[in-house]
Design an enzyme around this catalytic site. Structure first.
Site, PDB file in Angstrom:
ATOM      1  CE  LYS A   1      27.600  33.156  96.437  1.00  0.00           C
ATOM      2  NZ  LYS A   1      28.588  32.331  95.213  1.00  0.00           N
TER       3      LYS A   1
ATOM      4  NE  ARG B   1      27.409  34.112  84.784  1.00  0.00           N
ATOM      5  CZ  ARG B   1      28.217  33.078  84.901  1.00  0.00           C
ATOM      6  NH1 ARG B   1      28.199  32.232  83.823  1.00  0.00           N
ATOM      7  NH2 ARG B   1      29.225  32.648  85.826  1.00  0.00           N
TER       8      ARG B   1
HETATM    9  N1  BES Z   1      29.840  36.532  93.464  1.00  0.00           N
HETATM   10  C1  BES Z   1      30.064  35.276  93.026  1.00  0.00           C
HETATM   11  C2  BES Z   1      31.405  35.101  92.621  1.00  0.00           C
HETATM   12  C3  BES Z   1      32.529  35.027  93.709  1.00  0.00           C
HETATM   13  C4  BES Z   1      32.756  33.618  94.663  1.00  0.00           C
HETATM   14  C5  BES Z   1      33.429  35.954  93.936  1.00  0.00           C
HETATM   15  C6  BES Z   1      33.601  33.481  95.398  1.00  0.00           C
HETATM   16  C7  BES Z   1      34.394  35.774  94.702  1.00  0.00           C
HETATM   17  C8  BES Z   1      34.378  34.364  95.449  1.00  0.00           C
HETATM   18  C9  BES Z   1      29.287  34.962  91.650  1.00  0.00           C
HETATM   19  O1  BES Z   1      27.921  35.557  91.876  1.00  0.00           O
HETATM   20  C10 BES Z   1      28.952  33.525  91.699  1.00  0.00           C
HETATM   21  O2  BES Z   1      28.341  33.071  92.534  1.00  0.00           O
HETATM   22  N2  BES Z   1      29.375  33.029  90.617  1.00  0.00           N
HETATM   23  C11 BES Z   1      29.342  31.532  90.671  1.00  0.00           C
HETATM   24  C12 BES Z   1      29.065  31.163  89.358  1.00  0.00           C
HETATM   25  C13 BES Z   1      28.845  29.633  88.975  1.00  0.00           C
HETATM   26  C14 BES Z   1      27.479  29.561  89.500  1.00  0.00           C
HETATM   27  C15 BES Z   1      29.008  29.459  87.426  1.00  0.00           C
HETATM   28  C16 BES Z   1      30.688  30.971  91.215  1.00  0.00           C
HETATM   29  O3  BES Z   1      31.774  31.266  90.881  1.00  0.00           O
HETATM   30  O4  BES Z   1      30.573  29.828  91.815  1.00  0.00           O
HETATM   31 MN    MN Z   2      26.466  34.435  92.765  1.00  0.00          MN
END
Ligand code: BES
Ligand code: MN
Ligand code: ZN
Length: 497
Positions: A263, A337
Site C-alpha cells: 500500500k 477474502r
Molecule cells: N483492508 C483493505 C480494504 C480497505 C482499504 C478498507 C481502505 C478501508 C480503507 C483490503 O484488504 C484491501 O486492501 N482491498 C483492496 C482490494 C483491491 C486490491 C482489489 C482495495 O480495496 O484496494
Molecule cells: Mn488489503
C-alpha cells in the site's frame, strides 16, 4: 465500559437530584411539568438563548435552586431516534471537558422508545481511549444515570442497552489498539477471557491446526509475518443443541500493509483497523454473554498480519483453499477474502441457520457508500431484510448491494479455479462474488464495513459498528422465543462450572 443506571425520575424530582451534570432532553413543543426546571426552560426559550433544534445546547454552572452542579438543556427536535442520538451526544459532549464524574440524562416518556439509542450515544460520547495514552484517563466519566418516568417498565430494554454498549466499547477498544498492542494472539486472549462468562466457550488454533484443516489460503496470507496466525472459534450456547446457530465470521487482519502489492505510505496507519470485523464479533459475544439470550451463536475469527518480506506471497502465486478450490493471487492486498474464504468453508460444519461475515474488505465500498451505511450482500431474502431492519432499529445502517453472476466474470483465471481480484470496476461487488463461491451451503450475508468501522481525521477511531445491528438481528430472531428466554433468565446467575 460505561457504568449505567436506570432511575425513575420526574422533572420535579430532577431539581433536587445531586449529580455532577444533569442533561435534560427537550423535544419541539414538549409538554413538561411545572417547577424550577420548567421555569428555566421557558425563560431560556423566551429570550431565544435556547432552541429545541436537535443538538442545540445551553449550559449552566451551579444553576440556582438546583441540586445538580451543572445543567445542560439540549434540544432533540422531533424526538426521532436520530434526534435523540444527536442530542445526547451534544449534551454529554458539552460536559466532556468539565470535571463532572457522574451524569444524569433526563428523558420523557416519548423518548424511552429510543432508550438503547440514547444509552449508546451516551456511551459513545464518554468513551475515552487510554490503553496507550494513560494521560487521557482524567477525562472519563464514572457513571451515567438514565432518568425516565417509569424505570420498572423499561428493565428489559435497559438490559439490552447495557449489553449493546458493552459490546460496542469492546469492539471500539480493540479496533483502536495499535497493531503492536493488538496482535492475533492478543485477540485470542480477549476471546478466551470472554469464555469466562456462562454459556461462552472458546477454542484457539495456530498454524499447525489450520494447516491440518487445509486452510491454505488463510495460512498463505500469514506466511511472511513474525506474528503467528490465530484461528479463533467462539461459541455461545443459549439454546438446545438442535437449534441451528448463526455463525459470525470476522476479518481479523491486525495490520494490512498490502503485502508485496504494498500500500502507499500516507494513511497506512489506519490499516490497524483492518481487524474491526473481528472486533465486532468479539463485541457481539461480550453483549451475548451479558444478555444470555436463548439462541446459539458461533463466532469465527481469522486473525493474522498481511506483511511483505522474503517469505511473502507473490502476485501470481496459486494457493489451495480449504474448499479445494485453487486461487491465483493477482494482488496480495486483496487478502481479506483469502482469509475469510477458509473460515466460510469451516462454518459449514455447524449446519448454521445463517452465516454472516463482517469485514473491512474494500476501499471500493467506501467509494460506493461513504461512511454512513455498511455494504450488505446476501443470498437469502429474509436474512437480508432482517439485517437491514436490525440496522434501521439501531441506527447502524446498511444498504443492500447486488450479487448478479455477471459481476464474477473478471475473477476467471487461466492458472487457478478463481483469481482473487477482478478489475477496479465494482470492487466491493467482485470481492463479495469471490466470497460467495465459498458460501454455497447456507444462507449467507456479507457486511463490508470498510467505510463504517472507523473514522479518520481529528476524530480518528473505531466506531464499534456493526455490533448494534448484529446484536439486534440475533436477539430478534424468531428462535429466540420468549419461553426459552425465560428459561435462560432463571438460570442466568448459575455460576460456570
Ligand atoms: N483492508 C483493505 C480494504 C480497505 C482499504 C478498507 C481502505 C478501508 C480503507 C483490503 O484488504 C484491501 O486492501 N482491498 C483492496 C482490494 C483491491 C486490491 C482489489 C482495495 O480495496 O484496494
Ligand atoms: Mn488489503
Ligand atoms: Zn485488508
Amino acid at each position: 465500559m460505561m457504568n449505567f443506571e436506570l432511575l425513575s425520575l420526574s422533572w420535579a424530582k430532577a431539581a433536587s437530584l445531586k449529580t455532577d451534570g444533569l442533561v435534560v432532553l427537550v423535544a419541539d413543543g414538549q409538554q413538561h411539568e411545572t417547577g424550577l426546571l420548567s421555569t428555566m426552560l421557558d425563560q431560556a426559550q423566551k429570550t431565544g438563548d435556547f432552541s429545541t433544534a436537535a443538538g442545540q445546547c445551553m449550559v449552566w454552572w451551579k444553576p440556582p435552586g438546583l441540586a445538580a452542579l451543572r445543567l445542560v438543556l439540549v434540544g432533540i427536535g422531533q424526538g426521532r431516534a436520530s434526534d435523540v442520538r444527536q442530542g445526547v451526544a451534544a449534551g454529554i459532549g458539552a460536559l466532556k471537558k468539565s470535571k463532572a464524574q457522574t451524569l444524569t440524562v433526563l428523558m420523557q416518556e416519548a423518548q424511552t422508545a429510543h432508550l438503547v439509542v440514547a444509552a449508546q450515544a451516551a456511551a459513545d460520547a464518554s468513551y475515552v481511549y487510554t490503553a496507550t495514552k494513560p494521560s487521557a484517563k482524567a477525562l472519563s466519566f464514572k457513571k451515567i444515570t438514565l432518568g425516565v418516568p417509569q424505570a420498572a417498565s423499561l428493565k428489559e430494554r435497559f438490559e439490552l442497552a447495557k449489553a449493546q454498549t458493552a459490546g460496542v466499547s469492546l469492539a471500539r477498544e480493540w479496533g483502536n489498539r495499535p497493531a503492536n498492542h493488538a496482535t492475533p494472539e492478543h485477540l485470542a486472549q480477549v476471546a478466551k477471557s470472554l469464555a469466562k462468562h456462562a454459556r461462552v466457550s472458546c477454542e484457539v488454533m495456530g498454524l499447525k491446526e489450520v494447516t491440518k484443516l487445509g486452510m491454505g489460503s488463510f495460512a498463505a496470507v500469514a506466511q511472511a509475518s513474525a506474528q503467528p496466525l490465530r484461528f479463533i472459534v467462539l461459541k455461545y450456547k443459549g439454546a438446545p443443541e438442535d437449534h441451528a446457530p448463526t455463525v459470525l465470521v470476522g476479518k481479523g487482519i491486525t495490520f494490512d500493509t498490502g503485502g508485496i502489492s504494498l500500500k502507499p505510505g500516507p494513511g497506512m496507519d489506519e490499516m490497524k483497523f483492518d481487524m474491526c470485523g473481528a472486533a465486532s464479533v468479539l463485541g457481539t459475544f461480550e453483549a451475548l454473554a451479558q444478555l444470555q439470550p436463548a439462541i446459539n451463536v458461533v463466532g469465527l475469527i481469522v486473525a493474522c498480519e498481511n506483511m511483505p518480506g522474503g517469505k511473502a506471497l507473490k502476485p501470481g502465486d496459486v494457493v489451495t483453499s480449504m474448499s479445494g478450490q485453487t486461487i491465483e493471487i493477482l494482488n496480495t492486498d486483496a487478502e481479506g477474502r483469502l482469509v475469510l474464504c477458509d473460515a466460510l468453508t469451516y462454518a459449514k460444519r455447524f449446519k448454521p441457520s445463517a452465516v454472516i461475515d463482517i469485514a473491512t474488505l474494500t476501499g471500493a465500498c467506501v467509494i460506493a457508500l461513504g461512511h454512513l451505511r455498511s455494504g450488505l450482500y446476501a443470498t437469502d431474502e429474509s436474512l437480508a431484510s432482517a439485517l437491514l431492519e436490525a440496522g434501521e432499529r439501531t441506527l447502524d445502517l446498511c444498504w443492500r448491494m447486488p450479487l448478479d453472476d455477471e459481476y464474477a466474470e473478471g475473477l476467471k483465471s487461466n492458472f487457478a479455479d478463481v483469481a482473487n481480484v477482478a478489475d477496479r470496476a465494482a470492487g466491493s461487488v467482485t470481492a463479495a462474488k469471490f466470497l460467495q463461491r465459498f458460501a454455497k451451503d447456507f444462507p449467507w450475508a456479507h457486511l463490508d464495513i470498510a467505510g463504517t468501522a472507523w473514522k479518520s481525521g481529528a476524530a480518528k477511531g473505531a466506531t464499534g459498528r456493526p455490533v448494534p445491528a448484529l446484536l439486534s438481528y440475533l436477539v430478534n430472531q424468531p428462535k429466540a422465543s420468549p419461553v426459552l428466554q425465560r428459561l435462560v433468565a432463571t438460570k442466568r446467575r448459575t455460576a460456570k462450572a
